[in-house]
Each structure stands twice: as structure tokens, then as C-alpha cells.
Design a protein around this motif. Structure first.
Motif, PDB file in Angstrom:
ATOM      1  N   VAL A   1       0.836  -1.201   0.000  1.00 35.07           N
ATOM      2  CA  VAL A   1       0.000   0.000   0.000  1.00 35.07           C
ATOM      3  C   VAL A   1       0.869   1.249   0.000  1.00 35.07           C
ATOM      4  N   ASP A   2       1.932   1.233   0.781  1.00 36.28           N
ATOM      5  CA  ASP A   2       2.843   2.380   0.833  1.00 36.28           C
ATOM      6  C   ASP A   2       3.438   2.686  -0.533  1.00 36.28           C
ATOM      7  N   GLU A   3       3.559   1.668  -1.369  1.00 32.10           N
ATOM      8  CA  GLU A   3       4.127   1.852  -2.702  1.00 32.10           C
ATOM      9  C   GLU A   3       3.041   2.065  -3.760  1.00 32.10           C
ATOM     10  N   GLY A   4       1.804   2.186  -3.324  1.00 34.78           N
ATOM     11  CA  GLY A   4       0.720   2.420  -4.275  1.00 34.78           C
ATOM     12  C   GLY A   4       0.265   1.187  -5.020  1.00 34.78           C
TER      13      GLY A   4
ATOM     14  N   THR B   1      -2.075  -1.184  -4.617  1.00 30.39           N
ATOM     15  CA  THR B   1      -3.247  -1.563  -3.834  1.00 30.39           C
ATOM     16  C   THR B   1      -3.800  -2.925  -4.235  1.00 30.39           C
ATOM     17  N   SER B   2      -3.865  -3.195  -5.512  1.00 31.34           N
ATOM     18  CA  SER B   2      -4.440  -4.472  -5.951  1.00 31.34           C
ATOM     19  C   SER B   2      -3.593  -5.643  -5.458  1.00 31.34           C
ATOM     20  N   GLU B   3      -2.270  -5.470  -5.454  1.00 33.30           N
ATOM     21  CA  GLU B   3      -1.394  -6.530  -4.942  1.00 33.30           C
ATOM     22  C   GLU B   3      -1.556  -6.689  -3.431  1.00 33.30           C
ATOM     23  N   ALA B   4      -1.782  -5.572  -2.746  1.00 34.80           N
ATOM     24  CA  ALA B   4      -2.000  -5.631  -1.306  1.00 34.80           C
ATOM     25  C   ALA B   4      -3.283  -6.401  -0.997  1.00 34.80           C
ATOM     26  N   LEU B   5      -4.345  -6.133  -1.769  1.00 36.37           N
ATOM     27  CA  LEU B   5      -5.600  -6.842  -1.572  1.00 36.37           C
ATOM     28  C   LEU B   5      -5.420  -8.335  -1.829  1.00 36.37           C
ATOM     29  N   ALA B   6      -4.636  -8.684  -2.850  1.00 39.11           N
ATOM     30  CA  ALA B   6      -4.391 -10.098  -3.147  1.00 39.11           C
ATOM     31  C   ALA B   6      -3.650 -10.772  -1.995  1.00 39.11           C
ATOM     32  N   ALA B   7      -2.697 -10.049  -1.387  1.00 39.98           N
ATOM     33  CA  ALA B   7      -1.951 -10.605  -0.261  1.00 39.98           C
ATOM     34  C   ALA B   7      -2.866 -10.838   0.935  1.00 39.98           C
ATOM     35  N   ILE B   8      -3.744  -9.868   1.208  1.00 38.31           N
ATOM     36  CA  ILE B   8      -4.687 -10.006   2.317  1.00 38.31           C
ATOM     37  C   ILE B   8      -5.616 -11.194   2.085  1.00 38.31           C
TER      38      ILE B   8
ATOM     39  N   THR C   1      -6.485 -10.538  13.863  1.00 39.56           N
ATOM     40  CA  THR C   1      -5.387  -9.588  13.685  1.00 39.56           C
ATOM     41  C   THR C   1      -5.298  -9.141  12.238  1.00 39.56           C
ATOM     42  N   LEU C   2      -5.415 -10.093  11.332  1.00 39.73           N
ATOM     43  CA  LEU C   2      -5.348  -9.775   9.908  1.00 39.73           C
ATOM     44  C   LEU C   2      -6.501  -8.857   9.505  1.00 39.73           C
ATOM     45  N   PHE C   3      -7.685  -9.068  10.084  1.00 40.76           N
ATOM     46  CA  PHE C   3      -8.827  -8.221   9.744  1.00 40.76           C
ATOM     47  C   PHE C   3      -8.552  -6.766  10.129  1.00 40.76           C
ATOM     48  N   PHE C   4      -8.087  -6.538  11.343  1.00 42.35           N
ATOM     49  CA  PHE C   4      -7.847  -5.164  11.777  1.00 42.35           C
ATOM     50  C   PHE C   4      -6.786  -4.495  10.906  1.00 42.35           C
ATOM     51  N   GLU C   5      -5.787  -5.260  10.502  1.00 42.66           N
ATOM     52  CA  GLU C   5      -4.790  -4.703   9.588  1.00 42.66           C
ATOM     53  C   GLU C   5      -5.424  -4.408   8.230  1.00 42.66           C
ATOM     54  N   ALA C   6      -6.214  -5.339   7.735  1.00 44.21           N
ATOM     55  CA  ALA C   6      -6.790  -5.214   6.395  1.00 44.21           C
ATOM     56  C   ALA C   6      -7.776  -4.063   6.314  1.00 44.21           C
ATOM     57  N   ILE C   7      -8.657  -3.930   7.316  1.00 45.94           N
ATOM     58  CA  ILE C   7      -9.676  -2.880   7.237  1.00 45.94           C
ATOM     59  C   ILE C   7      -9.035  -1.507   7.321  1.00 45.94           C
ATOM     60  N   GLY C   8      -7.953  -1.396   8.090  1.00 41.27           N
ATOM     61  CA  GLY C   8      -7.258  -0.119   8.172  1.00 41.27           C
ATOM     62  C   GLY C   8      -6.535   0.244   6.894  1.00 41.27           C
ATOM     63  N   LEU C   9      -5.999  -0.755   6.216  1.00 37.26           N
ATOM     64  CA  LEU C   9      -5.243  -0.510   4.990  1.00 37.26           C
ATOM     65  C   LEU C   9      -6.134  -0.348   3.766  1.00 37.26           C
TER      66      LEU C   9
END
Length: 483
Positions: free
Chosen positions: A306-309, A311-318, A337-345
Motif C-alpha cells: 500500500v505504501d508503494e501504491g 493496492t491491488s497486490e495488497a488486496l491479493a496478499a490479504i 489480527t489480519l482483519f484489523f490490519e486489512a480494514i485499516g489498509l
């Protein structure tokens, strides 16, 4: 001279606006006065070089009751404004400084009388004047209690207090954003300790120093590190961060990769690595996940992407992490734990069906729905937040025995919806007094005062020994707001 009493120098112990709020603020200052000399003598004995402040007796009047000038005590002459003439002070209003009229109005304040009596007590004066060290400590903690960190620092530089006092001054300076002086104060705390061992509080001072001043922190840590695997992880991480921030990135990279290889503080090491070499950090995370190790790194990988922009790859990782959690039979990441990270990101970039799937995988707890609602509320999307707030409340009212507080910003704009939810929650609250109490709180907040009182009465009937409900009902009976 450490203390000077003056009938013309107006410097109040507590601003009248604070005195007007009730006893708490004044009692804080009284507590500071009473025990300040003892706080901060955590490590070392200090060398206190100032003259003994027998002049503290001038804080009181001739009869020992505090005198007419208690509210006009002028402490150490370190600030230019304290040299103003009496005429200037009377003619030009000073923010936070009471006028003569305001001081006169406070004359009969019973709490102020208690403060005067405490300051005039022989026991207090004997305690704070028994040595240069205790006098200086008393004054420094008084300055800190008054929010005058600059004067506390100036006095510390003159008197060389114990390590704990230096650390308290440093912490306050850091909170105020004064990194330069805060780093100096933490360094002084470490020096005053007279020893070094990687244990609290000394280790925390070293970490704070490294965060505020990487160059000075690096020099200190390198001096005390052994350079072996025996060094604590926190020390090694602080060393690596300081190296990276001072241009020694290759050494930092080597140290952090060594920690990953040793399976020590892996997530923290990779996070530090990502600060200056995100490509290598991503590669290491993917390698570990591919080997089935450290499954909770999925959230960290998504954050890096996400920091690198990306987003689609971040969603795939989640999503990969949630799929593993669903089918991994205990070997996957912790789904909550993963949910709280995912919803924030990614909360604002995914649809409700995806979020609902994450919540289901994570166990469906109300806290997950409430967090999703808060995420959307933070993004200004009240309509999307509403169904998640409602779902959280209904789950709590029926199964969990409480209602999460709704932010005022939501209550103000969604009163009708909240009213309907409260009516529904009342139908399933049963004998849960905490749910009834929370229902009452929210009814009150949206202006339904009669329904609020009825809800608190129900809570009281269910548990008459719970003082919260009695207290709120008593406040209503006395014509005072219960919240």
C-alpha cells in the motif's frame, strides 16, 4: 537564590480558569508540591550544587498561613517576562495570569486555603530544604507540574539532578516536540545513572535517545553493545535503525538480515529494513511466507505494498492470508489480527461482500463490525458505516452484554437511525443491566431524556448494587446532567 517571593511579581500556581473547573486540577498541584521532592530520585543520588533554599519559608506570610502573596510566587528568574515591572503587569493583561480582581475573588476558595496551609506547613518546608538536592528536586517537579519545562531544564543544567529526574524532563520535552533538548536530557539521564545495563528504565532511555538523535544514540549503543548475538533484540534494532539513518545502510542491512536468519524479532527487523530498502524487505517477507513461516506477515506485506501504491497486490496478499486462515488448520495467520490490519489498509477500496467474508472468517465478533464502521466513519462515509454499527449493536445486545459507544459525530447526524436501533436493542436486552445502561446513555445523547431515565431505572432494577445507575438517577433527581 532558588526562590524569591515578591508582592509585585504575579505568577499564579493555577490559572483561575483551571481553578474554576473543580478540585482535581488544584489537587494535582498540591500532590506535586507534597511529593515532588521524592519523585525522580530513581537512580543515583545527584550532586545538587545550588544554594539551599531556606528562602522557601518566604512562600508563607509572617503568621505561617501563606500570606497575601501566595498566588504571586515568582520562581527562578529564567524567563524574560518575569522581569516585568509591577506597573506593566497591572496594566497589560497576561494570558493565564489572574488580575487583582480575580485573585480577590479566589481569596475565600476553600481549596486554595488548603494549598496555602500545605505550603505553610513546617513539615513540608523541612522536607524540601533538608538538602540542596531535595530543594532542587522539589523546584524541578513543581516546574513540571506547572508546565514550565524550560525552567525545569534550566535548573537541571545548573544542579545535575538524579537520573530519574533527567528522564522525566526528557519525556516532557519530547512530548512538546523539542527533540534537541530531549535528546540532551536523555543523555544526561544515562550519564547520571552511572552504569549501563539493558534493563528498564535505562534501556528505554537509550532507545528514546536513539530515536531522537540517531547519531548520538548510535555512538552510545555501540559503546555498550557487545557486537554478538548476546545483545538484546531491542538494542540491535535500535543500532540498525540508527546506522541506516546516519548513512551506514549496508551495516544496517547486514544486521537486520542476520536477525531474520536467527528468527529473532522478524517482523520488527523487516519493518526496519523496509524503511530504507523496501524491495529487499518485500523479497524477504515473500520468501518466508512461501516457506510457510511467519504467516502473520501477510498484513505487513500488504502495508508495504500500500505504501508503494500497489493496492491491488495488497488486496491479493490479504485475501491469500484469509484463505490460508480459513483452510490452514491452525497454520495460517490469526484472522482477527489480519482483519484489523486489512480494514485499516484497504477498507475504502473493497466492497461490503469482501469485508463480510473477512468478518465471517475472523469469527464474526461485534468488535470487527464496529471497527469496520469506525473505518468508514473516519473516511466520511456515514451511510456505509451505519449498517456495521447496527450489526455490531444487535450482536452485542443479544449475546455480549454491552453496547459499543457511538461517536458523537455519528449520533448528531444519524439520530433517527440510532433511535430505531435503541428501540430494537431494548427488545433483546433482557436482564443485561450493562446493555440497559448503555441504551440509557445513548438515548440521553440523542435527546430522548425520558427513555434514558427509564433505561437506567431498568438497569438499576436488574442490579441495584451497581452504583453507576444509582449515581445517574440521583443526578437526574438533583437536576444535574448524568453524563
Amino acid at each position: 537564590m532558588l526562590v524569591r517571593a515578591s508582592s509585585t511579581a504575579v505568577r499564579p500556581l493555577v490559572a483561575p480558569s483551571r481553578l474554576g473547573r473543580g478540585p482535581i486540577e488544584l489537587l494535582v498541584v498540591v500532590g506535586t508540591l507534597a511529593v515532588g521532592a521524592g519523585i525522580g530520585l530513581l537512580l543515583g543520588s545527584g550532586t545538587g550544587s545550588g544554594a539551599r533554599a531556606t528562602e522557601l519559608g518566604s512562600l508563607t506570610g509572617p503568621d505561617g498561613t501563606g500570606g497575601d502573596d501566595l498566588g504571586r510566587v515568582d520562581l527562578v528568574d529564567t524567563a524574560d517576562e518575569r522581569n516585568d515591572t509591577a506597573e506593566t503587569r497591572r496594566s497589560v493583561p497576561i494570558p493565564g495570569v489572574p488580575t487583582d480582581e480575580e485573585l480577590a475573588a479566589l481569596e475565600n476558595d476553600p481549596l486554595l486555603a488548603e494549598l496555602r496551609a500545605l505550603l505553610g506547613s513546617e513539615a513540608l518546608l523541612a522536607m524540601v530544604t533538608e538538602s540542596d538536592e531535595t530543594t532542587a528536586a522539589f523546584l524541578m517537579h513543581l516546574y513540571l507540574g506547572l508546565g514550565d519545562t524550560k525552567s525545569a531544564l534550566d535548573l537541571a543544567r545548573r544542579t545535575n539532578p538524579p537520573a530519574g529526574t533527567w528522564a522525566q524532563i526528557a519525556a516532557q520535552l519530547s512530548l512538546e516536540g523539542n527533540k534537541v533538548d530531549a535528546a540532551e536530557a536523555y543523555m544526561s539521564a544515562l550519564e547520571a545513572a552511572g552504569r549501563f545495563a539493558w534493563e528498564d528504565p535505562i534501556s528505554s532511555w537509550a532507545l528514546q535517545l536513539a530515536a531522537l538523535d540517531p547519531q548520538r544514540g548510535l555512538a552510545f549503543l555501540e559503546e555498550h553493545a557487545t557486537g554478538s548475538a548476546a545483545d538484546p533484540d531491542d538494542m540491535r534494532l535500535a543500532l540498525a535503525r540508527s546506522m541506516a539513518e546516519t548513512g551506514r545502510e549496508e551495516e544496517a542491512r547486514t544486521s537486520l538480515l542476520e536477525m531474520v536468519a536467527l528468527d529473532r524479532s522478524v517482523a520488527a527487523s523487516l519493518k526496519a529494513l523496509a524503511q530504507f530498502d523496501p524491495e529487499l524487505a518485500e523479497s524477504e517477507i515473500r520468501r518466508l511466507l512461501g516457506e510457510g513461516r511467519h504467516p502473520n506477515l501477510y498484513g505487513q506485506l500488504a502495508g508495504l505494498l500500500v505504501d508503494e501504491g500497489r493496492t491491488s497486490e495488497a488486496l491479493a496478499a490479504i485475501q491469500e492470508g484469509f484463505d490460508l486462515a480459513r483452510t490452514g488448520a491452525g497454520s495460517g495467520p490469526d484472522p482477527s489480527t489480519l482483519f484489523f490490519e486489512a480494514i485499516g489498509l484497504l477498507g475504502g477500496t473493497v466492497d461490503d461482500a469482501t469485508i463480510d467474508g473477512w468478518i465471517e472468517t475472523s469469527g464474526g465478533g461485534s468488535s470487527l463490525r464496529h471497527q469496520a464502521a469506525l473505518t468508514f466513519l473516519g473516511q466520511g462515509d456515514l451511510d456505509r458505516a451505519a449498517p456495521y454499527f447496527e450489526a455490531a449493536w444487535m450482536t452485542q445486545a443479544a449475546n455480549e452484554g454491552y453496547l459499543s459507544y457511538l461517536p458523537d459525530s455519528f449520533l448528531e447526524q444519524k439520530k433517527e437511525q440510532v433511535h430505531a436501533w435503541l428501540d430494537s436493542a431494548s427488545q433483546v436486552a433482557g436482564t443485561k443491566d450493562e446493555v440497559w445502561g448503555d441504551i440509557g446513555d445513548h438515548y440521553w445523547k440523542i435527546g430522548e431524556l425520558e427513555k434514558a431515565e427509564n433505561a437506567w431505572n431498568t438497569a438499576h432494577d436488574i442490579d441495584p448494587n451497581d452504583g453507576e445507575w444509582t449515581g445517574k438517577l440521583n443526578q437526574i433527581a438533583a437536576g444535574n446532567p448524568p453524563l
